[in-house]
Design a protein around this motif. Structure first.
Motif, PDB file in Angstrom:
ATOM      1  N   ILE A 133     119.156  10.157  49.924  1.00 31.45           N
ATOM      2  CA  ILE A 133     118.218  11.221  49.977  1.00 31.45           C
ATOM      3  C   ILE A 133     117.949  12.305  50.704  1.00 31.45           C
ATOM      4  CG2 ILE A 133     115.475  11.385  50.400  1.00 31.45           C
ATOM      5  CD1 ILE A 133     114.784   8.488  50.213  1.00 31.45           C
ATOM      6  N   ILE A 134     119.284  11.961  52.213  1.00 30.30           N
ATOM      7  CA  ILE A 134     119.335  13.344  52.715  1.00 30.30           C
ATOM      8  C   ILE A 134     120.381  14.014  51.539  1.00 30.30           C
ATOM      9  CG2 ILE A 134     120.456  13.726  54.786  1.00 30.30           C
ATOM     10  CD1 ILE A 134     119.623  11.194  56.096  1.00 30.30           C
ATOM     11  N   ILE A 135     121.553  13.223  51.175  1.00 31.98           N
ATOM     12  CA  ILE A 135     122.491  14.406  49.987  1.00 31.98           C
ATOM     13  C   ILE A 135     121.381  15.214  49.227  1.00 31.98           C
ATOM     14  CG2 ILE A 135     124.003  14.001  48.265  1.00 31.98           C
ATOM     15  CD1 ILE A 135     124.818  13.578  51.467  1.00 31.98           C
ATOM     16  N   MET A 136     120.742  14.320  48.202  1.00 31.78           N
ATOM     17  CA  MET A 136     119.714  15.175  47.254  1.00 31.78           C
ATOM     18  C   MET A 136     119.170  16.037  48.154  1.00 31.78           C
ATOM     19  SD  MET A 136     118.691  12.656  44.938  1.00 31.78           S
ATOM     20  CE  MET A 136     117.598  11.718  45.841  1.00 31.78           C
ATOM     21  N   ALA A 137     118.842  15.549  49.853  1.00 32.12           N
ATOM     22  CA  ALA A 137     117.266  16.891  50.182  1.00 32.12           C
ATOM     23  C   ALA A 137     117.943  18.365  49.674  1.00 32.12           C
ATOM     24  CB  ALA A 137     116.913  16.984  50.923  1.00 32.12           C
ATOM     25  N   LEU A 138     119.294  17.991  50.660  1.00 27.06           N
ATOM     26  CA  LEU A 138     121.208  19.473  51.134  1.00 27.06           C
ATOM     27  C   LEU A 138     121.164  19.115  50.280  1.00 27.06           C
ATOM     28  CD1 LEU A 138     122.748  17.571  53.268  1.00 27.06           C
ATOM     29  CD2 LEU A 138     120.878  19.249  54.242  1.00 27.06           C
ATOM     30  N   ALA A 139     121.616  19.355  49.214  1.00 30.13           N
ATOM     31  CA  ALA A 139     121.649  19.854  47.418  1.00 30.13           C
ATOM     32  C   ALA A 139     120.729  21.135  46.671  1.00 30.13           C
ATOM     33  CB  ALA A 139     121.722  18.530  46.190  1.00 30.13           C
ATOM     34  N   PHE A 140     119.102  20.048  47.384  1.00 31.11           N
ATOM     35  CA  PHE A 140     118.385  21.387  46.671  1.00 31.11           C
ATOM     36  C   PHE A 140     118.390  22.243  47.530  1.00 31.11           C
ATOM     37  CE2 PHE A 140     114.263  23.015  47.661  1.00 31.11           C
ATOM     38  CZ  PHE A 140     113.231  22.885  46.978  1.00 31.11           C
ATOM     39  N   PHE A 141     118.399  22.495  48.788  1.00 34.41           N
ATOM     40  CA  PHE A 141     118.710  23.417  49.752  1.00 34.41           C
ATOM     41  C   PHE A 141     120.183  24.298  49.177  1.00 34.41           C
ATOM     42  CE2 PHE A 141     116.571  21.367  53.699  1.00 34.41           C
ATOM     43  CZ  PHE A 141     115.228  22.318  52.848  1.00 34.41           C
ATOM     44  N   TYR A 142     121.124  23.695  48.604  1.00 32.55           N
ATOM     45  CA  TYR A 142     122.564  24.369  48.360  1.00 32.55           C
ATOM     46  C   TYR A 142     122.207  25.550  46.937  1.00 32.55           C
ATOM     47  CZ  TYR A 142     127.266  25.090  46.544  1.00 32.55           C
ATOM     48  OH  TYR A 142     128.426  25.105  45.982  1.00 32.55           O
ATOM     49  N   GLN A 143     121.219  24.190  46.187  1.00 30.42           N
ATOM     50  CA  GLN A 143     120.957  25.200  45.047  1.00 30.42           C
ATOM     51  C   GLN A 143     120.169  26.643  45.154  1.00 30.42           C
ATOM     52  OE1 GLN A 143     119.212  22.494  41.904  1.00 30.42           O
ATOM     53  NE2 GLN A 143     121.431  21.336  41.361  1.00 30.42           N
ATOM     54  N   LYS A 144     119.353  25.986  46.066  1.00 28.65           N
ATOM     55  CA  LYS A 144     118.324  27.902  46.264  1.00 28.65           C
ATOM     56  C   LYS A 144     119.035  28.196  47.094  1.00 28.65           C
ATOM     57  CE  LYS A 144     114.837  25.306  44.195  1.00 28.65           C
ATOM     58  NZ  LYS A 144     114.621  25.825  43.095  1.00 28.65           N
ATOM     59  N   MET A 145     120.112  28.176  47.808  1.00 29.04           N
ATOM     60  CA  MET A 145     120.173  29.461  48.254  1.00 29.04           C
ATOM     61  C   MET A 145     121.181  29.968  47.370  1.00 29.04           C
ATOM     62  SD  MET A 145     121.217  27.918  52.026  1.00 29.04           S
ATOM     63  CE  MET A 145     122.518  26.548  51.684  1.00 29.04           C
ATOM     64  N   ARG A 146     121.743  29.126  46.673  1.00 31.57           N
ATOM     65  CA  ARG A 146     123.242  29.877  45.636  1.00 31.57           C
ATOM     66  C   ARG A 146     122.339  30.445  44.273  1.00 31.57           C
ATOM     67  NH1 ARG A 146     127.161  25.859  42.264  1.00 31.57           N
ATOM     68  NH2 ARG A 146     127.980  27.976  41.923  1.00 31.57           N
ATOM     69  N   SER A 147     120.481  30.348  44.497  1.00 30.83           N
ATOM     70  CA  SER A 147     120.775  31.138  43.015  1.00 30.83           C
ATOM     71  C   SER A 147     119.492  32.591  43.925  1.00 30.83           C
ATOM     72  CB  SER A 147     118.845  30.503  42.718  1.00 30.83           C
ATOM     73  OG  SER A 147     117.921  30.953  43.741  1.00 30.83           O
ATOM     74  N   PHE A 148     119.997  32.996  45.221  1.00 32.00           N
ATOM     75  CA  PHE A 148     119.364  34.146  45.626  1.00 32.00           C
ATOM     76  C   PHE A 148     118.303  34.544  45.110  1.00 32.00           C
ATOM     77  CE2 PHE A 148     124.080  34.675  45.802  1.00 32.00           C
ATOM     78  CZ  PHE A 148     124.337  34.293  46.933  1.00 32.00           C
ATOM     79  N   ASN A 149     116.973  33.960  44.986  1.00 29.21           N
ATOM     80  CA  ASN A 149     116.072  34.624  43.802  1.00 29.21           C
ATOM     81  C   ASN A 149     115.095  33.214  45.208  1.00 29.21           C
ATOM     82  OD1 ASN A 149     113.630  35.230  42.793  1.00 29.21           O
ATOM     83  ND2 ASN A 149     114.661  35.007  40.618  1.00 29.21           N
ATOM     84  N   GLU A 150     114.543  34.220  46.185  1.00 29.86           N
ATOM     85  CA  GLU A 150     112.895  33.760  46.993  1.00 29.86           C
ATOM     86  C   GLU A 150     111.590  32.882  46.111  1.00 29.86           C
ATOM     87  OE1 GLU A 150     111.693  36.300  50.507  1.00 29.86           O
ATOM     88  OE2 GLU A 150     114.201  36.181  50.481  1.00 29.86           O
ATOM     89  N   THR A 151     111.432  33.789  44.570  1.00 34.66           N
ATOM     90  CA  THR A 151     110.322  32.921  43.804  1.00 34.66           C
ATOM     91  C   THR A 151     110.914  32.152  43.249  1.00 34.66           C
ATOM     92  OG1 THR A 151     111.023  34.538  42.683  1.00 34.66           O
ATOM     93  CG2 THR A 151     109.727  35.436  43.688  1.00 34.66           C
ATOM     94  N   ARG A 152     112.249  31.092  43.590  1.00 33.82           N
ATOM     95  CA  ARG A 152     112.515  29.966  43.017  1.00 33.82           C
ATOM     96  C   ARG A 152     112.611  29.062  43.868  1.00 33.82           C
ATOM     97  NH1 ARG A 152     117.097  30.376  38.664  1.00 33.82           N
ATOM     98  NH2 ARG A 152     116.905  28.643  38.468  1.00 33.82           N
ATOM     99  N   TRP A 153     111.857  29.209  45.397  1.00 31.25           N
ATOM    100  CA  TRP A 153     112.719  28.025  46.189  1.00 31.25           C
ATOM    101  C   TRP A 153     110.574  27.633  46.276  1.00 31.25           C
ATOM    102  CZ3 TRP A 153     115.544  27.706  50.303  1.00 31.25           C
ATOM    103  CH2 TRP A 153     116.708  28.217  50.846  1.00 31.25           C
ATOM    104  N   GLY A 154     110.559  26.812  45.036  1.00 32.12           N
ATOM    105  CA  GLY A 154     109.142  26.334  44.917  1.00 32.12           C
ATOM    106  C   GLY A 154     109.882  24.841  45.718  1.00 32.12           C
ATOM    107  N   ASN A 155     108.859  23.895  45.560  1.00 29.86           N
ATOM    108  CA  ASN A 155     109.022  22.576  47.292  1.00 29.86           C
ATOM    109  C   ASN A 155     110.022  22.690  48.691  1.00 29.86           C
ATOM    110  OD1 ASN A 155     106.923  21.222  44.421  1.00 29.86           O
ATOM    111  ND2 ASN A 155     109.305  21.634  43.487  1.00 29.86           N
TER     112      ASN A 155
END
Length: 220
Positions: A133-155
Motif C-alpha cells: 500500500i505504501i508503494i502504491m501511495a508513493l506511485a500516486f505521488f510519482y505519477q502526479k509529479m510527472r504530470s506537472f498539472n496541479e489540476t489533476r492532483w485529485g485525491n
C-alpha cells in the motif's frame, strides 16, 4: 482506570466506530460515487473482520483473523489504486500485489498446518500488506509529479492520509512478537495509540463518504 483498561477501551472503540460508520454510511450509499462506494465497502469489510476477531479463537488466539485481514486489505487496495487512484493500472504494482498475496496465503496455510502459540507467532503478512500500500501511495505521488498539472492532483489528501497511516502501522507491526510477549506494560500504551489511530483513520474515511453523499444529494 488502568492503562490496560484504557487499551481495551481503545480496541472496543474501533468496533463501535465501525458499526456506527456502516449504519450511517448505508443511509448515504446510493448517493455516493464509485470511489466513495468502494471506501464504504472497505469499511464494511473492516467491520466484519473486527467482529470476527472478537469471536474466532484458534489455539487460544485470534491471530488467523490478522492474516485474513491482511490478505483482504491487500487485494482491496490493489484494486482501489488501480481503479481510482493511479492514472492507469500498473503491471509492476499488480505483480507486486500478487506476490504479496501469495506470501500471505502461504502464511495462512502454515498457520493451519502448524498452529502457532503466542510466543512463537511473528507474522509479516500485515507488514507485507502495508508495504504494498505504501508503494502504491508513493506511485500516486510519482505519477502526479510527472504530470506537472496541479489540476489533476485529485485525491491528494486521501493518498497522503493512506501513506501516513500505513507507514505508522508498519512500524507498530514489525515488532509484533515482542509486543505480544512484552510484560513491562509498555505494550498497552502502543496498542492504545494504535487503536486510537485506527479509529481516527476510519472516521476520516467516513467523513469523505459523508461529504460526497451530501454533495450528491444537494445536486439531485
Amino acid at each position: 482506570m488502568t492503562i490496560q483498561e484504557i487499551c481495551n477501551a481503545s480496541a472496543n472503540l474501533i468496533g463501535v466506530v465501525l458499526i456506527a460508520i456502516v449504519c450511517l454510511g448505508l443511509y448515504r450509499y446510493k448517493s455516493l460515487d464509485a470511489l466513495h462506494k468502494n471506501i464504504f465497502v472497505y469499511l464494511f469489510l473492516m467491520m466484519l473482520l473486527d467482529t470476527a476477531s472478537r469471536n474466532i479463537l484458534i489455539s487460544g488466539n485470534n491471530f488467523i483473523v490478522l492474516l485474513v485481514y491482511s490478505l483482504i486489505e491487500l487485494v482491496f487496495f490493489v484494486y482501489f489504486y488501480s481503479r481510482f487512484m493511479l492514472n492507469k493500472p500498473n503491471k509492476i504494482i499488480i505483480g507486486l500485489g500478487a506476490v504479496a498475496a501469495v506470501y500471505i496465503v502461504a502464511e495462512i496455510v502454515q498457520y493451519f498446518a502448524n498452529p502457532m502459540y503466542i510466543k512463537q507467532f511473528q507474522p509479516y503478512a500485515k507488514v507485507v500488506d502495508n508495504f504494498v500500500i505504501i508503494i502504491m501511495a508513493l506511485a500516486f505521488f510519482y505519477q502526479k509529479m510527472r504530470s506537472f498539472n496541479e489540476t489533476r492532483w485529485g485525491n491528494f489528501k486521501l493518498n497522503t492520509v493512506l501513506l501516513i497511516f500505513f507507514t505508522l502501522n508498519t512500524i507498530i507491526f514489525l515488532p509484533f512478537n515482542f509486543l505480544v510477549n512484552d510484560s513491562s506494560g509498555v505494550v498497552f500504551y502502543i496498542w492504545t495509540a494504535n487503536g486510537l489511530a485506527i479509529s481516527f483513520f476510519y472516521l476520516y474515511l467516513f467523513s469523505l463518504i459523508f461529504k460526497n453523499g451530501k454533495t450528491a444529494l444537494a445536486y439531485s
